[in-house]
Motif scaffolding. Sequence first.
Motif, PDB file in Angstrom:
ATOM      1  N   ARG A  51      -4.475  53.317 106.143  1.00 50.80           N
ATOM      2  CA  ARG A  51      -4.123  54.574 105.822  1.00 50.80           C
ATOM      3  C   ARG A  51      -3.944  54.624 104.387  1.00 50.80           C
TER       4      ARG A  51
ATOM      5  N   TYR B  12      -1.424  51.310 109.234  1.00 49.79           N
ATOM      6  CA  TYR B  12      -0.765  51.602 108.058  1.00 49.79           C
ATOM      7  C   TYR B  12      -1.237  51.086 106.754  1.00 49.79           C
ATOM      8  N   ARG B  13      -1.978  49.945 106.651  1.00 51.04           N
ATOM      9  CA  ARG B  13      -2.587  49.503 105.348  1.00 51.04           C
ATOM     10  C   ARG B  13      -3.773  50.047 105.297  1.00 51.04           C
TER      11      ARG B  13
ATOM     12  N   ALA C 165       0.002  48.030 114.123  1.00 55.21           N
ATOM     13  CA  ALA C 165       0.660  48.941 113.414  1.00 55.21           C
ATOM     14  C   ALA C 165       0.313  48.829 112.020  1.00 55.21           C
ATOM     15  N   ARG C 166       0.536  47.678 111.685  1.00 53.75           N
ATOM     16  CA  ARG C 166       0.462  47.306 109.990  1.00 53.75           C
ATOM     17  C   ARG C 166      -0.987  47.521 109.608  1.00 53.75           C
TER      18      ARG C 166
ATOM     19  N   MET D 278       0.672  53.520 120.085  1.00 57.13           N
ATOM     20  CA  MET D 278       1.379  52.380 120.226  1.00 57.13           C
ATOM     21  C   MET D 278       2.796  52.537 120.769  1.00 57.13           C
TER      22      MET D 278
ATOM     23  N   LEU E  72      -0.879  55.473 115.943  1.00 58.61           N
ATOM     24  CA  LEU E  72       0.607  54.598 115.981  1.00 58.61           C
ATOM     25  C   LEU E  72       1.507  55.204 117.048  1.00 58.61           C
TER      26      LEU E  72
ATOM     27  N   PRO F 134       5.768  42.984 121.143  1.00 59.57           N
ATOM     28  CA  PRO F 134       6.055  43.677 119.998  1.00 59.57           C
ATOM     29  C   PRO F 134       5.281  43.228 118.710  1.00 59.57           C
ATOM     30  N   ALA F 135       5.027  41.638 118.887  1.00 63.08           N
ATOM     31  CA  ALA F 135       4.650  41.022 117.650  1.00 63.08           C
ATOM     32  C   ALA F 135       2.884  41.455 117.698  1.00 63.08           C
TER      33      ALA F 135
ATOM     34  N   ALA G  99       2.033  44.664 118.517  1.00 62.58           N
ATOM     35  CA  ALA G  99       1.986  45.715 118.257  1.00 62.58           C
ATOM     36  C   ALA G  99       2.224  46.074 116.850  1.00 62.58           C
ATOM     37  N   HIS G 100       3.122  45.102 116.160  1.00 64.13           N
ATOM     38  CA  HIS G 100       3.396  45.103 114.994  1.00 64.13           C
ATOM     39  C   HIS G 100       2.236  44.785 113.955  1.00 64.13           C
TER      40      HIS G 100
END
Lengths: 164, 102
Positions: free
Chosen positions: B93, B90-91, B86-87, B35, B32, B79-80, B82-83
Amino acid sequence: MSRYMRLIGWTLALFVLWMLFAQSADIQSLITGWLVAALVTYVNRDLLLSFANDLHINRGNLSAWLTYAGYLIIDVFKASVQVAELAFARRIALNPQFVAHESKLKEPMMRVFLANSITLTPGTISVEAPVQGEFIVHALMDGAAAGLRDWHIENLLVEIERRH
Amino acid sequence: MLASVIGTAFLVGGIFFFTAGTVGLLRFPDALTRMHATTKCDTLGAGLVLVGLTFFEGGSMYLVLKVILLIIFLWVTTPAAAHYMARAVYRTREGHKHASGN
């Protein structure tokens, strides 16, 4: 404006885009461009019709959108300079963390703009951007996400949403 | 001459931010934080390089419009992407935390 006229408008916009990239005004390019633009508009008609509504682009909001673009450009510069400073620092001082952010925005398209803006601005990346509820933001260091509270870019998007 | 100087300044700026993004990618500790480096620096770097190139090509109306469209496209898609990445991190983890009972 009727649905039919709006679709013609989209076809015209896509045709202009085609001409811009083709950089040629011969008959073959004109006919192919118009056919392709009409086909793309027809296939995506529902998406395109709702898209223009969701964006709230009208004369009243134009100055707000331009201000938003200006703020975003400044923030992208700030964010890149901040990352460059961190990347080239002798010792990297990071404290990465997840932060919840409650947004004032209601409409899905405006929340997409907020998520994109969060990602492009200093120290934060949007991780979860649900249609309703809290955003989850990844912050590089303490205080990076604090700037999201009463954030000028979000306030501008709220203003655009409210004016519609 | 002046156009070349301005164009070169933009290109050097763009290359600097691309380099910063790459150094961040190599030095930052996890997915993250890496990123942050690539998303922000590459977005600005690409924008500056594209603007710089218009100065070398004479800055015709067609070219300027194309570059503006390309920059808008990049600033929407980067950014889309990257989002979404990142999601996913995150999910994954969070999924691991739930699976291990934390």
